[in-house]
Design a protein around this motif. Structure first.
Motif, PDB file in Angstrom:
ATOM      1  N   CYS A   1      25.879  86.857  53.341  1.00 47.43           N
ATOM      2  CA  CYS A   1      24.753  87.646  53.822  1.00 47.43           C
ATOM      3  C   CYS A   1      24.501  88.831  52.882  1.00 47.43           C
ATOM      4  CB  CYS A   1      25.079  88.123  55.239  1.00 47.43           C
ATOM      5  SG  CYS A   1      23.663  88.666  56.146  1.00 47.43           S
ATOM      6  N   LEU A   2      25.566  89.508  52.492  1.00 44.34           N
ATOM      7  CA  LEU A   2      25.445  90.649  51.583  1.00 44.34           C
ATOM      8  C   LEU A   2      24.904  90.203  50.220  1.00 44.34           C
ATOM      9  CD1 LEU A   2      26.422  93.739  51.896  1.00 44.34           C
ATOM     10  CD2 LEU A   2      28.085  93.094  50.167  1.00 44.34           C
ATOM     11  N   ARG A   3      25.407  89.064  49.742  1.00 45.56           N
ATOM     12  CA  ARG A   3      24.978  88.561  48.433  1.00 45.56           C
ATOM     13  C   ARG A   3      23.507  88.142  48.442  1.00 45.56           C
ATOM     14  NH1 ARG A   3      28.767  87.525  44.647  1.00 45.56           N
ATOM     15  NH2 ARG A   3      27.612  85.766  43.782  1.00 45.56           N
ATOM     16  N   LEU A   4      23.018  87.740  49.619  1.00 45.56           N
ATOM     17  CA  LEU A   4      21.599  87.408  49.742  1.00 45.56           C
ATOM     18  C   LEU A   4      20.751  88.671  49.622  1.00 45.56           C
ATOM     19  CD1 LEU A   4      21.690  84.878  52.694  1.00 45.56           C
ATOM     20  CD2 LEU A   4      20.809  84.423  50.423  1.00 45.56           C
ATOM     21  N   VAL A   5      21.250  89.768  50.185  1.00 44.24           N
ATOM     22  CA  VAL A   5      20.506  91.030  50.110  1.00 44.24           C
ATOM     23  C   VAL A   5      20.538  91.562  48.674  1.00 44.24           C
ATOM     24  CG1 VAL A   5      20.319  93.374  50.991  1.00 44.24           C
ATOM     25  CG2 VAL A   5      21.019  91.534  52.531  1.00 44.24           C
ATOM     26  N   ALA A   6      21.705  91.433  48.006  1.00 43.97           N
ATOM     27  CA  ALA A   6      21.831  91.905  46.627  1.00 43.97           C
ATOM     28  C   ALA A   6      21.006  91.048  45.674  1.00 43.97           C
ATOM     29  CB  ALA A   6      23.296  91.891  46.200  1.00 43.97           C
ATOM     30  N   GLY A   7      20.836  89.764  46.022  1.00 46.90           N
ATOM     31  CA  GLY A   7      20.065  88.867  45.176  1.00 46.90           C
ATOM     32  C   GLY A   7      20.914  87.922  44.344  1.00 46.90           C
ATOM     33  N   PHE A   8      22.243  87.907  44.561  1.00 51.29           N
ATOM     34  CA  PHE A   8      23.113  86.985  43.813  1.00 51.29           C
ATOM     35  C   PHE A   8      22.967  85.563  44.329  1.00 51.29           C
ATOM     36  CE2 PHE A   8      25.854  90.957  43.858  1.00 51.29           C
ATOM     37  CZ  PHE A   8      25.248  91.456  42.727  1.00 51.29           C
ATOM     38  N   GLU A   9      22.552  85.438  45.585  1.00 59.49           N
ATOM     39  CA  GLU A   9      22.307  84.121  46.174  1.00 59.49           C
ATOM     40  C   GLU A   9      20.874  84.105  46.674  1.00 59.49           C
ATOM     41  OE1 GLU A   9      24.671  81.847  46.448  1.00 59.49           O
ATOM     42  OE2 GLU A   9      26.526  82.987  46.176  1.00 59.49           O
ATOM     43  N   GLN A  10      20.312  82.922  46.744  1.00 63.76           N
ATOM     44  CA  GLN A  10      18.995  82.762  47.333  1.00 63.76           C
ATOM     45  C   GLN A  10      19.147  82.034  48.653  1.00 63.76           C
ATOM     46  OE1 GLN A  10      16.067  84.056  46.191  1.00 63.76           O
ATOM     47  NE2 GLN A  10      17.459  85.098  44.789  1.00 63.76           N
ATOM     48  N   PRO A  11      18.356  82.413  49.691  1.00 67.12           N
ATOM     49  CA  PRO A  11      18.467  81.705  50.957  1.00 67.12           C
ATOM     50  C   PRO A  11      17.957  80.263  50.816  1.00 67.12           C
ATOM     51  CG  PRO A  11      16.688  83.318  51.027  1.00 67.12           C
ATOM     52  CD  PRO A  11      17.405  83.526  49.739  1.00 67.12           C
TER      53      PRO A  11
END
Lengths: 308, 334
Positions: free
Chosen positions: B48-58
């Protein structure tokens, strides 16, 4: 709880456990004998030889200290050999770095599982076959009647090939008798020695540093320049040491593919063989050693090993 | 659109091959809030945090930061910065250049960015450490450098991934207070991920409790501790006793699962007690400020925490008692 019974050989293990220094000494004994006594010893003998000179009349080596041989080394003809070799080694090293980096990068960052195995196989496979076979194969590829000439003709690029071969200095009658040909073969033969250390260095760059760099606002190009390249530099330098020193010392490739002008390796070969001038051969051998020493010192000064 | 939310996730899912790390999450973080994402490992909080940071895409759903849709926007174009779990300091830069890195990328002049780095280092009480290499610092100091580097460029939201995980207990406690006061001083929105419920309870304004890719409950520390939504939250946040519906029906008149905090339970004499609340002590551990007892109530295991100094029975049957208000009836089944 009872202690395990003592087994034969146990006392040796115990003694080594108590004295780790002894174990290290035992492990190092043979390599040290080989590297220090045999390798450095012969190097020292060579260094001594380079301070002797050949008697012009008798053709015998006079075992007296003199700088005459080094004076001979720095004559125009011999300097041209040194310059030619160093330029070639530098060109091969630069080109290897440029060609190897993308390959090493993809292998380190993206290849997993069987793809990684395939990468290692593809890089190492050329090392399995004989060096001579590869060089002669390249001679055929690059020859005037070879597949490259044919391929250029097929796609209508013969004028381009001719234009390249017409470049003064590095051109020639065909690729197989030009410096371009020598360069291509060097590049091919030494490329694995550049890819492997580079790939190892790139693999050691932690992914979270790349995340952190992007998180702090670095575009991919900036992350490459500020994080990946500096951290991978020791690997690049390690690879360049291989390609540079291997090119400096090689005497077979320029003999088979290229013009008839000599490289350092060939000069050493002729001087100590046909000419029987071991002092001059020794002096020639000192050149790559001195250049590599300077190169490493310069790389260290430039901070290439700071990330280690 | 006026930004009433700092971070907003709507119907966000993230699938890694056969694994669903996040399963249709809806979450709003308010501006200026200290928000904790709490959950066991593998619960999806870090994803969830990595999605906010942008390292992962939903895989599906939208992510917005202060009203701006950032789905598909790379990390270097997002106004959020991250403090990484293992700090992720650049080993080839000294501390000052690490902290000044985001400013260097913004082409801020050397003098200006070094001044800003020094100010940020002062904020985390590390002035004078600028010339050192990260390798020469202790874990706690590296943590502060990572913090200074993340706040020097004034992000809109600061993300912290298990920021205190690698520190020892004493340092962790002092860093908790420091983070809290830093957040107040900067007026920044902090979103931090932790598996430590004590850390979440003591620092956060609100907590989202994650389990298996879903959010079980969002609420104030008081909410999730006193009024857990379900058995998972009750058990994970502060290891509550969980009473089965049959017993709860007898005690409170409603057939529902209920949670009961160990510190709300008293030990009383057996005479006149409800036979279902009589049992025996099976284990006892001394915790300094309190004593923790494990009781076996006819097959139901109940924990009791009593303050030190209270006289406790050592053997024989005992009964438990508690106020009716201490019994929290849970809404849903986990």
């Amino acid at each position: 709880m009872t202690r395990p019974p003592r087994r034969p050989g146990g006392s040796l293990a115990d003694a080594l456990w108590r004295r780790p220094g002894l174990l290290a000494a035992l492990l190092l004994a043979l390599p040290v004998l080989w590297l220090v006594v045999v390798y450095l010893g012969s190097l020292a003998a060579l260094l001594v030889q380079s301070f002797y000179a050949l008697d012009d009349f008798s053709g015998l080596v006079v075992e007296e200290f003199t700088l005459a041989t080094y004076a001979q080394l720095f004559t125009a003809a011999n300097l041209a050999i040194i310059q030619r070799t160093v330029l070639m080694a530098a060109a091969v090293t630069l080109a290897s770095a440029v060609v190897a980096f993308p390959i090493a990068y993809v292998a380190a960052r993206y290849a997993r599982g069987w793809r990684k195995a395939a990468f290692y196989l593809a890089v190492m496979l050329p090392l399995w076959s004989s060096y001579l076979v590869k060089v002669y194969a390249w001679k055929l590829i690059l020859a005037k009647e070879g597949i490259l000439t044919w391929a250029f003709a097929k796609v209508g690029l013969t004028p381009l090939l001719e234009a390249v071969l017409a470049i003064p200095g590095i051109g020639g009658n065909s690729l197989s008798v030009s410096y371009i040909g020598t360069f291509l073969v060097f590049l091919y033969v030494w490329l694995p020695y550049m890819i492997l250390p580079m790939q190892a260095a790139l693999e050691r760059v932690p992914t979270n540093l790349l995340d952190a760099s992007a998180d702090l606002g670095a575009r991919p190009g900036e992350t490459f320049r500020h994080v990946i390249l500096p951290l991978a530099l020791p690997g690049v330098v390690a690879g360049s040491i291989f390609t540079f020193s291997l090119t400096l010392g090689d005497y077979i490739i320029p003999q088979i593919v290229g013009s008839s002008r000599l490289f350092i390796g060939q000069a050493v070969y002729t001087q100590q063989g046909t000419a029987g001038n071991v002092p001059l051969a020794a002096a020639f051998t000192m050149v790559p050693i001195a250049i590599m020493g300077l190169y490493l010192w310069g790389a260290k000064r430039a901070g290439a090993f700071d990330a280690l | 659109m006026p930004a009433s939310t700092a971070v907003s996730l709507s119907k966000v899912s993230r699938v890694f091959g056969p694994v669903t790390a996040l399963d249709g999450i809806d979450l709003d973080v308010r501006p200026g809030e200290f928000f904790a994402m709490l959950g066991p490992s593998g619960s999806g909080k870090t994803t969830c945090l990595r999605l906010v940071a942008g390292f992962e895409q939903p895989s599906s759903g939208r992510v917005a930061i202060f009203g701006e849709d950032v789905t598909g926007v790379p990390p270097y174009r997002r106004a959020v910065n991250t403090v990484f779990q293992d700090y992720a300091l650049f080993p080839h830069f000294d501390v000052r250049d690490n902290v000044a890195y985001p400013l260097m990328l913004r082409k801020v002049s050397k003098a200006e960015r070094h001044a800003a780095a020094e100010a940020a280092l002062e904020m985390v009480r590390l002035s004078g450490y600028g010339a050192r290499r990260p390798a020469q610092l202790s874990g706690g100091q590296r943590q502060r450098v990572a913090l200074a580097r993340a706040i020097v460029a004034r992000p809109k939201v600061l993300l912290l991934d298990e920021p205190l995980g690698a520190l020892d207990l004493k340092l962790r406690e002092s860093m908790q207070e420091e983070l809290k006061s830093l957040q107040r001083a900067l007026g920044l929105t902090f979103v931090f991920v932790t598996h430590d419920q004590g850390e979440a309870l003591s620092m956060a304004d609100r907590i989202a409790v994650f389990s298996a890719g879903r959010i079980e409950q969002v609420g104030s520390p008081e909410d999730v501790y006193r009024r857990p939504a379900n058995r998972f939250v009750a058990d994970f946040v502060g290891s509550a006793n969980i009473l089965p519906p049959g017993l709860v029906a007898r005690l409170a008149g409603e057939r529902r699962w209920a949670s009961l905090r160990p510190e709300d339970v008293r030990l009383v004499a057996c005479e006149g007690a409800d036979p279902a609340l009589v049992g025996r002590i099976t284990a006892r551990s001394y915790l300094g400020a309190s004593t923790r007892l494990a009781l076996d109530l006819g097959g139901l295991s109940v924990h009791v925490v009593r303050p030190a100094g209270e006289l406790l029975p050592t053997e024989g049957p005992v009964a438990i008692a508690f106020e009716r208000e201490a019994l929290h009836l849970m809404e849903r089944e986990a």
